[in-house]
Motif scaffolding. Structure first.
Motif, PDB file in Angstrom:
ATOM      1  N   ALA A 156       0.857  -1.194   0.000  1.00 19.66           N
ATOM      2  CA  ALA A 156       0.000   0.000   0.000  1.00 19.66           C
ATOM      3  C   ALA A 156       0.887   1.236   0.000  1.00 19.66           C
ATOM      4  CB  ALA A 156      -0.905   0.015   1.233  1.00 19.66           C
ATOM      5  N   THR A 157       0.552   2.221  -0.805  1.00 19.74           N
ATOM      6  CA  THR A 157       1.442   3.376  -0.918  1.00 19.74           C
ATOM      7  C   THR A 157       0.726   4.714  -0.918  1.00 19.74           C
ATOM      8  OG1 THR A 157       3.169   4.421  -2.284  1.00 19.74           O
ATOM      9  CG2 THR A 157       1.446   3.202  -3.452  1.00 19.74           C
ATOM     10  N   HIS A 158       1.251   5.619  -0.098  1.00 23.13           N
ATOM     11  CA  HIS A 158       0.974   7.055  -0.217  1.00 23.13           C
ATOM     12  C   HIS A 158       1.931   7.539  -1.292  1.00 23.13           C
ATOM     13  CE1 HIS A 158       0.554  11.188   1.993  1.00 23.13           C
ATOM     14  NE2 HIS A 158       0.746  11.349   0.701  1.00 23.13           N
TER      15      HIS A 158
ATOM     16  N   ALA B  53       4.463   3.499  -8.702  1.00 21.77           N
ATOM     17  CA  ALA B  53       3.889   2.545  -7.761  1.00 21.77           C
ATOM     18  C   ALA B  53       3.462   1.265  -8.466  1.00 21.77           C
ATOM     19  CB  ALA B  53       2.701   3.174  -7.038  1.00 21.77           C
ATOM     20  N   GLY B  54       2.812   1.429  -9.619  1.00 25.98           N
ATOM     21  CA  GLY B  54       2.385   0.251 -10.365  1.00 25.98           C
ATOM     22  C   GLY B  54       3.552  -0.608 -10.794  1.00 25.98           C
ATOM     23  N   ASP B  55       4.622   0.020 -11.272  1.00 22.08           N
ATOM     24  CA  ASP B  55       5.796  -0.741 -11.714  1.00 22.08           C
ATOM     25  C   ASP B  55       6.478  -1.443 -10.543  1.00 22.08           C
ATOM     26  OD1 ASP B  55       5.305   0.060 -14.295  1.00 22.08           O
ATOM     27  OD2 ASP B  55       6.838   1.637 -14.307  1.00 22.08           O
ATOM     28  N   CYS B  56       6.587  -0.752  -9.408  1.00 20.56           N
ATOM     29  CA  CYS B  56       7.200  -1.373  -8.227  1.00 20.56           C
ATOM     30  C   CYS B  56       6.443  -2.647  -7.839  1.00 20.56           C
ATOM     31  CB  CYS B  56       7.198  -0.398  -7.048  1.00 20.56           C
ATOM     32  SG  CYS B  56       8.475   0.870  -7.103  1.00 20.56           S
ATOM     33  N   ALA B  57       5.132  -2.534  -7.743  1.00 20.21           N
ATOM     34  CA  ALA B  57       4.327  -3.681  -7.345  1.00 20.21           C
ATOM     35  C   ALA B  57       4.366  -4.779  -8.398  1.00 20.21           C
ATOM     36  CB  ALA B  57       2.889  -3.242  -7.077  1.00 20.21           C
ATOM     37  N   PHE B  58       4.280  -4.392  -9.672  1.00 16.80           N
ATOM     38  CA  PHE B  58       4.284  -5.380 -10.756  1.00 16.80           C
ATOM     39  C   PHE B  58       5.616  -6.122 -10.801  1.00 16.80           C
ATOM     40  CE2 PHE B  58       4.988  -6.534 -15.237  1.00 16.80           C
ATOM     41  CZ  PHE B  58       3.878  -7.342 -15.444  1.00 16.80           C
ATOM     42  N   ASP B  59       6.720  -5.386 -10.722  1.00 15.55           N
ATOM     43  CA  ASP B  59       8.037  -6.016 -10.772  1.00 15.55           C
ATOM     44  C   ASP B  59       8.264  -6.940  -9.584  1.00 15.55           C
ATOM     45  OD1 ASP B  59       8.496  -4.622 -13.088  1.00 15.55           O
ATOM     46  OD2 ASP B  59       9.769  -3.088 -12.158  1.00 15.55           O
ATOM     47  N   ALA B  60       7.692  -6.576  -8.435  1.00 16.71           N
ATOM     48  CA  ALA B  60       7.862  -7.394  -7.233  1.00 16.71           C
ATOM     49  C   ALA B  60       6.881  -8.559  -7.195  1.00 16.71           C
ATOM     50  CB  ALA B  60       7.692  -6.532  -5.982  1.00 16.71           C
ATOM     51  N   GLY B  61       5.801  -8.479  -7.977  1.00 11.61           N
ATOM     52  CA  GLY B  61       4.794  -9.523  -7.963  1.00 11.61           C
ATOM     53  C   GLY B  61       3.896  -9.469  -6.745  1.00 11.61           C
ATOM     54  N   VAL B  62       3.503  -8.247  -6.370  1.00 14.31           N
ATOM     55  CA  VAL B  62       2.699  -8.062  -5.167  1.00 14.31           C
ATOM     56  C   VAL B  62       1.484  -7.197  -5.499  1.00 14.31           C
ATOM     57  CG1 VAL B  62       3.924  -5.991  -4.390  1.00 14.31           C
ATOM     58  CG2 VAL B  62       2.878  -7.485  -2.707  1.00 14.31           C
ATOM     59  N   PRO B  63       0.313  -7.443  -4.888  1.00 16.11           N
ATOM     60  CA  PRO B  63      -0.861  -6.579  -5.125  1.00 16.11           C
ATOM     61  C   PRO B  63      -0.610  -5.163  -4.617  1.00 16.11           C
ATOM     62  CG  PRO B  63      -1.514  -8.675  -4.144  1.00 16.11           C
ATOM     63  CD  PRO B  63      -0.023  -8.609  -4.041  1.00 16.11           C
ATOM     64  N   LEU B  64      -1.227  -4.195  -5.280  1.00 16.95           N
ATOM     65  CA  LEU B  64      -1.018  -2.778  -4.983  1.00 16.95           C
ATOM     66  C   LEU B  64      -2.298  -2.144  -4.464  1.00 16.95           C
ATOM     67  CD1 LEU B  64       0.701  -0.120  -5.286  1.00 16.95           C
ATOM     68  CD2 LEU B  64      -0.257   0.050  -7.610  1.00 16.95           C
ATOM     69  N   VAL B  65      -2.157  -1.320  -3.425  1.00 15.04           N
ATOM     70  CA  VAL B  65      -3.244  -0.471  -2.943  1.00 15.04           C
ATOM     71  C   VAL B  65      -2.758   0.973  -2.987  1.00 15.04           C
ATOM     72  CG1 VAL B  65      -4.719   0.169  -1.003  1.00 15.04           C
ATOM     73  CG2 VAL B  65      -4.222  -2.249  -1.444  1.00 15.04           C
ATOM     74  N   LEU B  66      -3.481   1.821  -3.698  1.00 15.46           N
ATOM     75  CA  LEU B  66      -3.180   3.251  -3.746  1.00 15.46           C
ATOM     76  C   LEU B  66      -3.912   3.917  -2.592  1.00 15.46           C
ATOM     77  CD1 LEU B  66      -3.617   3.758  -7.585  1.00 15.46           C
ATOM     78  CD2 LEU B  66      -1.465   3.505  -6.330  1.00 15.46           C
ATOM     79  N   SER B  67      -3.152   4.453  -1.662  1.00 14.60           N
ATOM     80  CA  SER B  67      -3.735   5.004  -0.444  1.00 14.60           C
ATOM     81  C   SER B  67      -4.412   6.346  -0.704  1.00 14.60           C
ATOM     82  CB  SER B  67      -2.643   5.190   0.618  1.00 14.60           C
ATOM     83  OG  SER B  67      -2.099   3.944   0.998  1.00 14.60           O
ATOM     84  N   HIS B  68      -5.532   6.559   0.010  1.00 13.48           N
ATOM     85  CA  HIS B  68      -6.315   7.817  -0.024  1.00 13.48           C
ATOM     86  C   HIS B  68      -6.203   8.530  -1.373  1.00 13.48           C
ATOM     87  CE1 HIS B  68      -2.355   9.343   0.963  1.00 13.48           C
ATOM     88  NE2 HIS B  68      -2.458   9.048   2.236  1.00 13.48           N
ATOM     89  N   HIS B  69      -6.671   7.864  -2.408  1.00 15.35           N
ATOM     90  CA  HIS B  69      -6.475   8.399  -3.762  1.00 15.35           C
ATOM     91  C   HIS B  69      -7.179   9.751  -3.900  1.00 15.35           C
ATOM     92  CE1 HIS B  69      -5.321   8.389  -7.869  1.00 15.35           C
ATOM     93  NE2 HIS B  69      -6.572   8.527  -8.283  1.00 15.35           N
TER      94      HIS B  69
END
Length: 492
Positions: free
Chosen positions: A226-228, A243-259
């Motif tokens: 999850a990322t601010h 943020a999307g690339d970090c999560a995708f490259d790591a193979g982990v689900p992403l949550v965009l905090s308080h969008h």
């Protein structure tokens, strides 16, 4: 008014509108709670109780005209320390919240021990950092016996403080290894995943690959990131791609905090950011959380004071007498501009009226959006979201604006959140799931907290059950029934 809560181990909620958290159709019927779990659901359960149970031994609550839903899950909190200091935690229970996800925005109480924390960790209370491991924090939660459940993310900024002596640069290889080891241990102890707050100065110097390396640790354990974002202003699209690339490259689900799209020059840009969310979702697991207000709240920062938006002071160490007043009025009284006034008031905190209502509506209506309060419980004059975020969604965006159905509203607070954060056995009214249940009046549930009077309980939340025991009935805490516990990733 429903019957008074009973703290018996067996409770029958009769004749309620069952909104099960899945987003599917609601139905009228009964729910039976036995020994902390949902034992049965259906119609006419009084006549077909499990063997060995007699109706005389059951606490019965008539829920006619009320909705019965899974306890709400606040997926974006900074409640790490307050659940230890004030374990009854009326601000959240009175909204129907039964689980809080802590450690957001890169700021978690563990794993870090220090006598006096520095900003932005002070958002959790500067003297609260006593837990060098997540296991030590879990033990503190166990001893505090909070009235609601706690689940923890591990903050990237907290890891940087624990492993680095200079946060104005990227971490060295040795420092990255130290952070990874701390995170790996916390994940093994049941942490939900990693959060980051690259927006804050103490993490801004971290390059994307520093975060990706840590996210890979989370991926090995099946957690979430999850990322601010690094920016919610002019560079928001670039920050979302990062943020999307970090999560995708790591193979982990992403949550965009308080969008959000913050600042007048960014208003309307959710028309760009939400299609990007949809684009990212085509290749990876993505979700976002949102609070239902046009103002955000964080530490008092000169760079967020633009002389255009209103800024409301939530606390100040140097001038506490100005708490709860607008920065523009303070500046006028002092005969200085707002940036100069902000400098005089630091360290402090503030509400920033950075968003526009149509952007908030677009985000909250998005099918991947969950509800999170992002409240700051240690502020002297907190943002009203601390006390009112969840009922406000019902009152303003379901009843008032009709942006989604009742079932979708509940789903954004329960089943969707439990799935995204790996909270097994929570978020749905299913036999065998934990007895986290909220009974509320759909016609009446509403927030009462305002920017002027932020510490006010919501109305229309009739009863709250945590792990099968009644913790709250409208306006009254059941202080003898603090049944909250520390939840582990993937474990019911």
């Amino acid at each position: 008014m429903a019957e008074e809560c009973n703290v018996a181990e067996v409770t029958l909620l009769e004749n309620g509108l069952i909104v099960d958290g899945s987003g599917g159709p609601s139905w009228t019927g009964d729910l039976l709670l036995v020994d902390g779990r949902i034992a049965a659901s259906g119609v006419g359960l009084r006549q077909r109780l499990p063997a060995g149970l007699d109706i005389a031994d059951v606490a019965v609550m008539d829920c006619t005209g009320q909705a019965v839903a899974p306890g709400f899950i606040d997926c974006h909190t900074h409640d790490d320390a307050i659940v230890l200091r004030t374990p009854e935690y009326l601000a959240k229970l009175s909204q129907g919240i039964t689980t809080v996800v802590t450690g957001n925005c890169g700021i978690s109480l563990a794993p870090y021990a220090t006598a006096q924390a520095k900003p932005p960790l002070t958002l959790l209370g500067g003297d609260s950092f006593r837990y060098a491991t997540l296991a030590a924090y879990r033990e503190a939660v166990h001893l505090a016996r909070p009235a609601l459940n706690v689940a923890a993310l591990i903050g990237h900024t907290t890891l940087r403080f624990a492993a680095m002596d200079d946060l104005t640069r990227a971490a060295s290889g040795e420092e990255r290894a130290a952070m990874a080891a701390l995170l790996d241990a916390a994940m093994a102890e049941g942490a939900l995943g990693l959060s980051s707050g690259l927006f804050y100065e103490e993490a801004f110097a971290a390059p994307a690959d520093e975060v990706t390396d840590l996210a890979r640790v989370v991926a090995r354990h099946g957690g979430v990131y999850a990322t601010h974002l690094r920016s919610e202003m002019q560079s928001i699209l670039e920050a979302m791609h990062e943020a999307g690339d970090c999560a995708f490259d790591a193979g982990v689900p992403l949550v965009l905090s308080h969008h959000k799209c913050a600042g007048p020059t960014q208003w309307g840009r959710t028309r760009e950011t939400l299609p990007l969310v949809d684009q990212l979702a085509q290749r990876q697991d993505v979700a976002l959380d949102v609070y239902p207000y046009v103002a955000g709240s964080t530490v008092l920062r000169e760079d967020l004071v633009d002389g255009v938006i209103d800024v409301l002071l939530t606390w100040s160490d140097t001038h506490p007498e100005f708490t709860g007043r607008l920065l523009a009025d303070i500046a006028a009284e002092w005969g200085v501009d707002q940036k100069a006034a902000a400098r005089r008031l630091m360290p402090g905190g503030a509400c920033y009226f950075q968003m526009r209502e149509d952007d908030v509506e677009r985000v909250i209506a998005h099918p991947l959006a969950m509800v999170g309060s992002d409240g700051l419980p240690h502020d002297r004059h907190p943002h009203p979201r601390l006390w009112g975020a969840f009922p406000r969604v019902f009152a303003r965006y379901w009843r008032g604006r009709g942006l989604f159905t009742l079932e979708q509203t509940v789903h954004k607070m329960t089943g969707m959140t439990a799935k995204n954060f790996r909270l097994a056995g929570r978020g749905l009214l299913r036999v065998g799931h934990a007895g986290d249940v909220v009974v509320f009046d759909p016609a009446r549930i509403a927030d009462m907290a305002t920017y002027d009077q932020p510490v006010q309980a919501s109305v229309g939340v009739v009863a709250v059950y945590v792990n099968g025991r009644c913790a709250y009935r409208e306006g009254v805490l059941e202080v003898s029934a603090r049944e909250g516990r520390m939840l582990e990733r993937g474990k019911a």
